[in-house]
Write a protein that holds these residues in place. Structure first.
Motif, short mmCIF file in Angstrom:
data_model
loop_
_atom_site.label_atom_id
_atom_site.label_comp_id
_atom_site.label_asym_id
_atom_site.label_seq_id
_atom_site.Cartn_x
_atom_site.Cartn_y
_atom_site.Cartn_z
N ARG A 1 4.50 59.94 -7.53
CA ARG A 1 3.32 60.67 -7.99
C ARG A 1 3.74 62.05 -8.48
NH1 ARG A 1 -1.25 60.63 -3.82
NH2 ARG A 1 0.41 61.56 -2.56
N LEU A 2 3.29 62.40 -9.68
CA LEU A 2 3.60 63.68 -10.29
C LEU A 2 2.47 64.66 -10.02
CD1 LEU A 2 5.31 65.49 -12.21
CD2 LEU A 2 3.97 64.51 -14.10
N ASP A 3 2.82 65.83 -9.48
CA ASP A 3 1.84 66.90 -9.27
C ASP A 3 1.70 67.68 -10.57
OD1 ASP A 3 0.34 69.10 -8.57
OD2 ASP A 3 1.27 69.30 -6.60
N PRO A 4 0.54 67.62 -11.23
CA PRO A 4 0.42 68.30 -12.53
C PRO A 4 0.53 69.82 -12.45
CG PRO A 4 -1.72 67.49 -11.79
CD PRO A 4 -0.71 66.95 -10.83
N LYS A 5 0.28 70.38 -11.28
CA LYS A 5 0.37 71.84 -11.16
C LYS A 5 1.80 72.31 -10.99
CE LYS A 5 -4.26 72.31 -9.14
NZ LYS A 5 -5.05 72.79 -7.97
N THR A 6 2.53 71.70 -10.07
CA THR A 6 3.91 72.12 -9.80
C THR A 6 4.95 71.29 -10.54
OG1 THR A 6 4.06 70.64 -7.88
CG2 THR A 6 3.18 72.87 -7.51
N GLN A 7 4.52 70.19 -11.18
CA GLN A 7 5.42 69.27 -11.89
C GLN A 7 6.48 68.66 -10.95
OE1 GLN A 7 5.10 68.28 -15.22
NE2 GLN A 7 3.14 69.34 -14.87
N SER A 8 6.19 68.65 -9.66
CA SER A 8 7.10 68.03 -8.70
C SER A 8 6.68 66.59 -8.48
CB SER A 8 7.09 68.79 -7.38
OG SER A 8 5.79 68.78 -6.82
N VAL A 9 7.65 65.75 -8.13
CA VAL A 9 7.40 64.32 -7.93
C VAL A 9 7.54 64.00 -6.45
CG1 VAL A 9 8.13 61.98 -8.49
CG2 VAL A 9 8.23 63.77 -10.24
N SER A 10 6.54 63.37 -5.90
CA SER A 10 6.58 62.91 -4.51
C SER A 10 6.61 61.40 -4.48
CB SER A 10 5.38 63.44 -3.72
OG SER A 10 4.17 62.97 -4.30
N LYS A 11 7.08 60.86 -3.38
CA LYS A 11 7.23 59.41 -3.24
C LYS A 11 6.56 58.96 -1.95
CE LYS A 11 11.14 58.04 -1.80
NZ LYS A 11 12.60 57.84 -1.73
N TYR A 12 5.88 57.85 -2.02
CA TYR A 12 5.34 57.25 -0.80
C TYR A 12 5.40 55.73 -0.93
CZ TYR A 12 0.87 56.62 -3.32
OH TYR A 12 -0.10 56.27 -4.21
N ILE A 13 5.38 55.08 0.23
CA ILE A 13 5.53 53.62 0.30
C ILE A 13 4.22 53.02 0.80
CG2 ILE A 13 6.77 51.72 1.40
CD1 ILE A 13 9.18 53.61 1.59
N ARG A 14 3.68 52.08 0.02
CA ARG A 14 2.43 51.42 0.40
C ARG A 14 2.74 49.99 0.86
NH1 ARG A 14 -2.98 51.96 -0.89
NH2 ARG A 14 -2.47 54.17 -0.78
N PRO A 15 2.61 49.71 2.16
CA PRO A 15 2.89 48.36 2.66
C PRO A 15 1.69 47.44 2.48
CG PRO A 15 2.38 49.79 4.49
CD PRO A 15 2.31 50.65 3.25
N GLY A 16 1.95 46.14 2.47
CA GLY A 16 0.90 45.14 2.44
C GLY A 16 0.55 44.69 3.86
N PRO A 17 -0.47 43.85 4.03
CA PRO A 17 -1.29 43.25 2.96
C PRO A 17 -2.41 44.20 2.53
CG PRO A 17 -1.93 42.35 5.09
CD PRO A 17 -0.79 43.29 5.36
N THR A 18 -2.57 44.36 1.22
CA THR A 18 -3.60 45.22 0.68
C THR A 18 -3.72 45.00 -0.81
OG1 THR A 18 -4.40 47.51 0.59
CG2 THR A 18 -2.08 47.15 0.19
N ILE A 19 -4.77 45.57 -1.39
CA ILE A 19 -4.90 45.68 -2.84
C ILE A 19 -4.74 47.16 -3.18
CG2 ILE A 19 -6.34 45.28 -4.86
CD1 ILE A 19 -5.51 42.72 -3.55
N PHE A 20 -3.66 47.49 -3.84
CA PHE A 20 -3.41 48.90 -4.16
C PHE A 20 -4.24 49.30 -5.36
CE2 PHE A 20 -1.16 52.15 -6.61
CZ PHE A 20 -1.12 53.17 -5.68
N ILE A 21 -5.10 50.31 -5.16
CA ILE A 21 -5.92 50.86 -6.24
C ILE A 21 -5.71 52.37 -6.24
CG2 ILE A 21 -8.26 51.24 -7.07
CD1 ILE A 21 -9.03 48.55 -5.88
#
Length: 301
Positions: A99-119
């Motif tokens: 995910r890119l932060d539009p204010k700081t232009q820094s990129v963060s990372k996160y992990i979304r596990p299942g079971p789910t519908i990612f929206i």
């Protein structure tokens, strides 16, 4: 402008403009009498449980509505409505999101596990991307061969898995070249470590294989220290290595078959000669016993 009757069925909506420029929304079932009014049916957008609606309002705001849902687009307030696909994740799958932060232009990372519908949320839809994995994959023409960039995917599986692998041109103690057939069982234990240490764990598996002289020991995981050390660094665990046999070149295999046939013939000849020798020894023993009995009988006369 229209003068007359219009009908709205069940589940329908329409936008009515008056001569003075005012607008109102009417929902069916209903029968309307219009006098100098404009009748505009509204389009309905629907999303199922794996989809969502991306709604862009005329004031610039964006909203996401998770399915299952339905919405009529009112052109007075809504600029556009799009039906978007969510990402369906099973219980054994995860999604790596940047995910890119539009204010700081820094990129963060996160992990979304299942079971789910990612929206994604409305404020991150244009600022995220999924990690695209490119690993060694199985050759379509040979299931025991791995080719670079043979696997392309975004949903990472975290269940135990296995693959066949043949190692060509392995030199034996007597300087012969053979093909060793293996089956490798592995499991991903640390996703963060894997992401930071390697871009292709399958390539690491096959590049860190080492071999020993005794084929019976190829099933023992303790005989692969380099492979185990590399797996520990990249967040994987190899639970088992199965030796499925070996395959020699046609010439070497032909020589091996001839040698086996020769050994079988020699063994059969040896057993036949051994039986003949035993029979000869038995006949000699019988002759000697008969001679001694005959001699003893003559001495008594």
């Amino acid at each position: 402008m229209t003068i007359g009757w219009r009908t709205l069925d069940v589940g329908e909506k329409a936008l009515i403009y008056t001569a003075q420029g005012h607008a109102r929304v009417e929902a069916g079932p209903k029968r309307l009498f219009l006098f100098l009014e404009k009748f505009i049916p509204l389009d309905c957008f629907t999303a199922d449980q794996t989809e969502y609606l991306r709604i862009t309002y005329k004031n610039g705001t964006i909203a996401h509505r998770s399915g299952p849902c339905a919405m009529f687009r009112n052109p007075v307030e809504v600029a556009s409505v799009e039906v978007m696909n969510g990402v369906s994740l099973d219980a054994n799958e995860v999604l790596v999101v940047y995910r890119l932060d539009p204010k700081t232009q820094s990129v963060s990372k996160y992990i979304r596990p299942g079971p789910t519908i990612f929206i994604p949320t409305a404020n991150e839809c244009d600022s995220i991307r999924f990690h695209e994995f490119e690993w060694h994959g199985t050759d379509p023409n040979n299931k025991t061969k791995k080719i670079p960039r043979g696997l392309h995917f975004t949903k990472l599986q975290v269940i135990p898995d296995q693959f066949y692998y043949n190692v060509d041109e392995v030199r034996t103690a007597d300087d012969a070249l053979i093909r060793v057939k293996l089956m490798i069982f592995y499991e991903l234990r640390d996703i963060e470590k894997m992401l930071s240490a390697t871009s292709d764990p399958i390539a690491d598996f096959i590049n860190y294989m080492e071999f020993i002289e005794r084929s019976s020991q190829l099933n023992d995981l303790n005989n692969y220290p380099q492979l185990q050390e590399r797996c520990r660094v990249i967040g994987y665990v190899v639970s088992k290595v199965g030796f499925r046999g070996y395959h020699a070149s046609p010439t070497l295999q032909s020589m091996h078959d001839v040698a086996i046939m020769k050994r079988t013939e020699l063994k059969a000849e040896f057993e036949t000669e051994e039986q003949n020798q035993g029979m000869t020894d038995l006949l000699l023993q019988n002759d000697c016993r008969g001679w001694l009995l005959n001699k003893e009988w003559k001495s008594q006369i």
